[in-house]
Scaffold this motif. Structure first.
Motif, PDB file in Angstrom:
ATOM      1  N   ALA A 201      -6.582  -2.590  -3.059  1.00 13.20           N
ATOM      2  CA  ALA A 201      -6.576  -2.874  -1.628  1.00 13.20           C
ATOM      3  C   ALA A 201      -7.247  -4.201  -1.306  1.00 13.20           C
ATOM      4  O   ALA A 201      -6.908  -4.851  -0.302  1.00 13.20           O
ATOM      5  CB  ALA A 201      -7.268  -1.738  -0.874  1.00 13.20           C
ATOM      6  N   ASN A 202      -8.187  -4.621  -2.136  1.00 12.15           N
ATOM      7  CA  ASN A 202      -8.914  -5.860  -1.845  1.00 12.15           C
ATOM      8  C   ASN A 202      -8.256  -7.095  -2.461  1.00 12.15           C
ATOM      9  O   ASN A 202      -8.236  -8.157  -1.834  1.00 12.15           O
ATOM     10  CB  ASN A 202     -10.360  -5.743  -2.324  1.00 12.15           C
ATOM     11  CG  ASN A 202     -11.246  -5.034  -1.318  1.00 12.15           C
ATOM     12  OD1 ASN A 202     -11.808  -5.658  -0.438  1.00 12.15           O
ATOM     13  ND2 ASN A 202     -11.339  -3.702  -1.444  1.00 12.15           N
TER      14      ASN A 202
ATOM     15  N   GLU B 240      -0.827  -6.338   9.975  1.00 12.75           N
ATOM     16  CA  GLU B 240      -1.130  -7.594  10.652  1.00 12.75           C
ATOM     17  C   GLU B 240      -2.563  -8.044  10.386  1.00 12.75           C
ATOM     18  O   GLU B 240      -2.896  -9.212  10.565  1.00 12.75           O
ATOM     19  CB  GLU B 240      -0.910  -7.422  12.160  1.00 12.75           C
ATOM     20  CG  GLU B 240       0.539  -7.132  12.534  1.00 12.75           C
ATOM     21  CD  GLU B 240       0.719  -6.982  14.028  1.00 12.75           C
ATOM     22  OE1 GLU B 240      -0.301  -7.168  14.753  1.00 12.75           O
ATOM     23  OE2 GLU B 240       1.848  -6.691  14.482  1.00 12.75           O
ATOM     24  N   HIS B 241      -3.412  -7.094   9.978  1.00 11.07           N
ATOM     25  CA  HIS B 241      -4.814  -7.407   9.728  1.00 11.07           C
ATOM     26  C   HIS B 241      -5.195  -6.911   8.322  1.00 11.07           C
ATOM     27  O   HIS B 241      -5.753  -5.820   8.185  1.00 11.07           O
ATOM     28  CB  HIS B 241      -5.711  -6.759  10.785  1.00 11.07           C
ATOM     29  CG  HIS B 241      -5.339  -7.113  12.189  1.00 11.07           C
ATOM     30  ND1 HIS B 241      -5.621  -8.350  12.738  1.00 11.07           N
ATOM     31  CD2 HIS B 241      -4.680  -6.405  13.143  1.00 11.07           C
ATOM     32  CE1 HIS B 241      -5.176  -8.381  13.980  1.00 11.07           C
ATOM     33  NE2 HIS B 241      -4.596  -7.217  14.254  1.00 11.07           N
ATOM     34  N   PRO B 242      -4.919  -7.688   7.283  1.00  4.23           N
ATOM     35  CA  PRO B 242      -5.242  -7.270   5.916  1.00  4.23           C
ATOM     36  C   PRO B 242      -6.724  -6.998   5.708  1.00  4.23           C
ATOM     37  O   PRO B 242      -7.098  -6.199   4.842  1.00  4.23           O
ATOM     38  CB  PRO B 242      -4.780  -8.462   5.063  1.00  4.23           C
ATOM     39  CG  PRO B 242      -3.778  -9.178   5.918  1.00  4.23           C
ATOM     40  CD  PRO B 242      -4.250  -8.988   7.320  1.00  4.23           C
TER      41      PRO B 242
ATOM     42  N   VAL C 184     -11.301  -3.264   4.146  1.00  4.55           N
ATOM     43  CA  VAL C 184     -12.444  -2.415   4.501  1.00  4.55           C
ATOM     44  C   VAL C 184     -12.184  -0.974   4.070  1.00  4.55           C
ATOM     45  O   VAL C 184     -13.064  -0.288   3.531  1.00  4.55           O
ATOM     46  CB  VAL C 184     -12.734  -2.479   6.012  1.00  4.55           C
ATOM     47  CG1 VAL C 184     -13.765  -1.428   6.411  1.00  4.55           C
ATOM     48  CG2 VAL C 184     -13.217  -3.860   6.390  1.00  4.55           C
ATOM     49  N   ILE C 185     -10.951  -0.506   4.296  1.00 11.50           N
ATOM     50  CA  ILE C 185     -10.580   0.842   3.846  1.00 11.50           C
ATOM     51  C   ILE C 185     -10.724   0.941   2.335  1.00 11.50           C
ATOM     52  O   ILE C 185     -11.196   1.952   1.798  1.00 11.50           O
ATOM     53  CB  ILE C 185      -9.141   1.178   4.289  1.00 11.50           C
ATOM     54  CG1 ILE C 185      -9.067   1.262   5.817  1.00 11.50           C
ATOM     55  CG2 ILE C 185      -8.671   2.476   3.661  1.00 11.50           C
ATOM     56  CD1 ILE C 185      -7.661   1.449   6.359  1.00 11.50           C
ATOM     57  N   GLY C 186     -10.332  -0.133   1.643  1.00  7.74           N
ATOM     58  CA  GLY C 186     -10.482  -0.158   0.198  1.00  7.74           C
ATOM     59  C   GLY C 186     -11.936  -0.088  -0.226  1.00  7.74           C
ATOM     60  O   GLY C 186     -12.277   0.598  -1.202  1.00  7.74           O
ATOM     61  N   LEU C 187     -12.826  -0.793   0.478  1.00  5.43           N
ATOM     62  CA  LEU C 187     -14.250  -0.756   0.151  1.00  5.43           C
ATOM     63  C   LEU C 187     -14.833   0.645   0.357  1.00  5.43           C
ATOM     64  O   LEU C 187     -15.656   1.114  -0.441  1.00  5.43           O
ATOM     65  CB  LEU C 187     -15.007  -1.774   1.007  1.00  5.43           C
ATOM     66  CG  LEU C 187     -14.754  -3.247   0.688  1.00  5.43           C
ATOM     67  CD1 LEU C 187     -15.470  -4.133   1.694  1.00  5.43           C
ATOM     68  CD2 LEU C 187     -15.200  -3.563  -0.742  1.00  5.43           C
ATOM     69  N   ILE C 188     -14.391   1.324   1.403  1.00  5.11           N
ATOM     70  CA  ILE C 188     -14.834   2.707   1.637  1.00  5.11           C
ATOM     71  C   ILE C 188     -14.377   3.603   0.491  1.00  5.11           C
ATOM     72  O   ILE C 188     -15.127   4.448  -0.007  1.00  5.11           O
ATOM     73  CB  ILE C 188     -14.300   3.223   2.988  1.00  5.11           C
ATOM     74  CG1 ILE C 188     -14.915   2.427   4.141  1.00  5.11           C
ATOM     75  CG2 ILE C 188     -14.585   4.708   3.146  1.00  5.11           C
ATOM     76  CD1 ILE C 188     -14.332   2.757   5.494  1.00  5.11           C
ATOM     77  N   SER C 189     -13.122   3.399   0.063  1.00  3.78           N
ATOM     78  CA  SER C 189     -12.603   4.164  -1.069  1.00  3.78           C
ATOM     79  C   SER C 189     -13.407   3.883  -2.329  1.00  3.78           C
ATOM     80  O   SER C 189     -13.707   4.784  -3.108  1.00  3.78           O
ATOM     81  CB  SER C 189     -11.127   3.824  -1.298  1.00  3.78           C
ATOM     82  OG  SER C 189     -10.610   4.528  -2.411  1.00  3.78           O
TER      83      SER C 189
END
Length: 319
Positions: free
Chosen positions: A34-35, A51-53, A58-63
């Motif tokens: 994701a990052n 539209e906002h990668p 951020v979702i990837g960092l939470i994961s």
């Protein structure tokens, strides 16, 4: 908390650790994907690129944070149940938000593949580990690693009248009714019908004895005018174990039959109280005479009540 690891328990614990390691590694890989390739997941499943990668990163960092926590929790899944609970909550919330969005056509159906791989497949093992943690933490652990035998327990445990279980069973048959915790609606139903149980026991020349999980003497608050009935206090459930009564599984405690009978019991006025004993302990009823079990009714679910008429239909004793 002390826990022993024997036989099947060791295999189950090993599987829990393995699942958590795999889940942790997956979430770390997903975080890196994701990052470093924020649009790769969308391209793979044919979804419109975000539209906002940065939000996806951020979702990837939470994961990734969850993945590290899961790897740490794999050292002791039962003790680290709170981390698994957070993982389960995350999966449940994802399902709760994504499924309605797909139903409203806010998200394409192909988004369900991300939901499946990222959340749904991990939810069952999370819930299983949480259930194992509940079973491990519930109730007071026995003081002995090896359960009492019937003979040992009979010599140790005493009735409220003062005599040992062995001595009392040598004088007359005993109807041992092992109760669930006193807040259980089914225990309350038994207590409301104690006079009928006692009358059935006397009809068969036996004495009714209640086995409960509170400290000796505290049970009178729940018995009321029935406090003259013989009782045995077993706060560590060691007598329960000696008679083969263990902890209930999920369906035994919360299955459809339990909910249905529980609703009927509440409607009849038995109600539900606070937890007074081990909430996972299963009940049962036995005819116990001369140090031996003559007839038994171990409960198949928490809703099973003692049926003394059937309990006394056992073969006559051999001379």
């Amino acid at each position: 908390m002390h826990r022993t690891c024997q036989g099947n328990n060791c295999r189950l614990l090993h599987r829990m650790k393995l699942v958590l390691i795999i889940a942790g590694l997956y979430h770390l890989i997903f975080a890196a994907w994701a990052n470093f390739w924020p649009c790769g997941c969308y391209d793979l499943f044919g979804l419109q690129r975000p539209e906002h990668p940065a939000l996806w990163r951020v979702i990837g960092l939470i994961s990734g944070a969850l993945g590290l926590a899961l790897l740490l929790s794999a050292r002791d899944p039962i003790r680290n149940w709170l981390i698994i609970l957070l993982g389960a909550i995350k999966s449940i919330l994802a399902v709760a938000f994504v499924v309605p969005a797909i139903a409203r056509d806010d998200l394409p159906v192909t988004a369900s593949w991300i939901l499946l791989i990222n959340d749904i497949i991990w939810l069952p093992p999370y819930l299983y580990i949480l259930w194992a943690a509940i079973r491990a933490h519930a109730g007071i652990p026995p003081s002995r690693g090896v359960p009492y035998t019937i003979a040992e327990a009979s010599a140790v445990y005493r009735l409220s009248s003062g005599e040992t279980l062995a001595k009392a069973s040598g004088e007359r048959p005993l109807v041992l009714v092992f109760l669930r915790h006193f807040g259980c609606t089914f225990t309350r139903q038994i207590l409301r019908g104690l006079q009928d149980l006692e009358r059935e026991a006397r009809k068969n020349n036996a004495s009714l004895v209640l086995v409960h999980m509170l400290q000796s003497g505290t049970e009178v608050d729940y018995l009321g005018h029935n406090s003259n009935i013989l009782r045995i206090a077993d706060p560590r459930c060691e007598l329960y174990r000696a008679f083969g009564l263990g902890k209930g599984g999920f369906l035994e405690l919360f299955g459809p039959q339990v909910w249905w009978r529980g609703a009927i019991s509440v409607i009849k006025g038995c109600g539900v109280g606070h937890l007074a004993g081990d909430g996972l302990q299963m009940p049962g009823a036995f005819v116990f005479h001369e140090g031996k079990i003559r007839s038994s009714q171990p409960a198949r679910s928490a809703a099973d009540l003692p049926d003394l008429a059937s309990l006394f239909q056992y073969p006559p004793q051999q001379p």
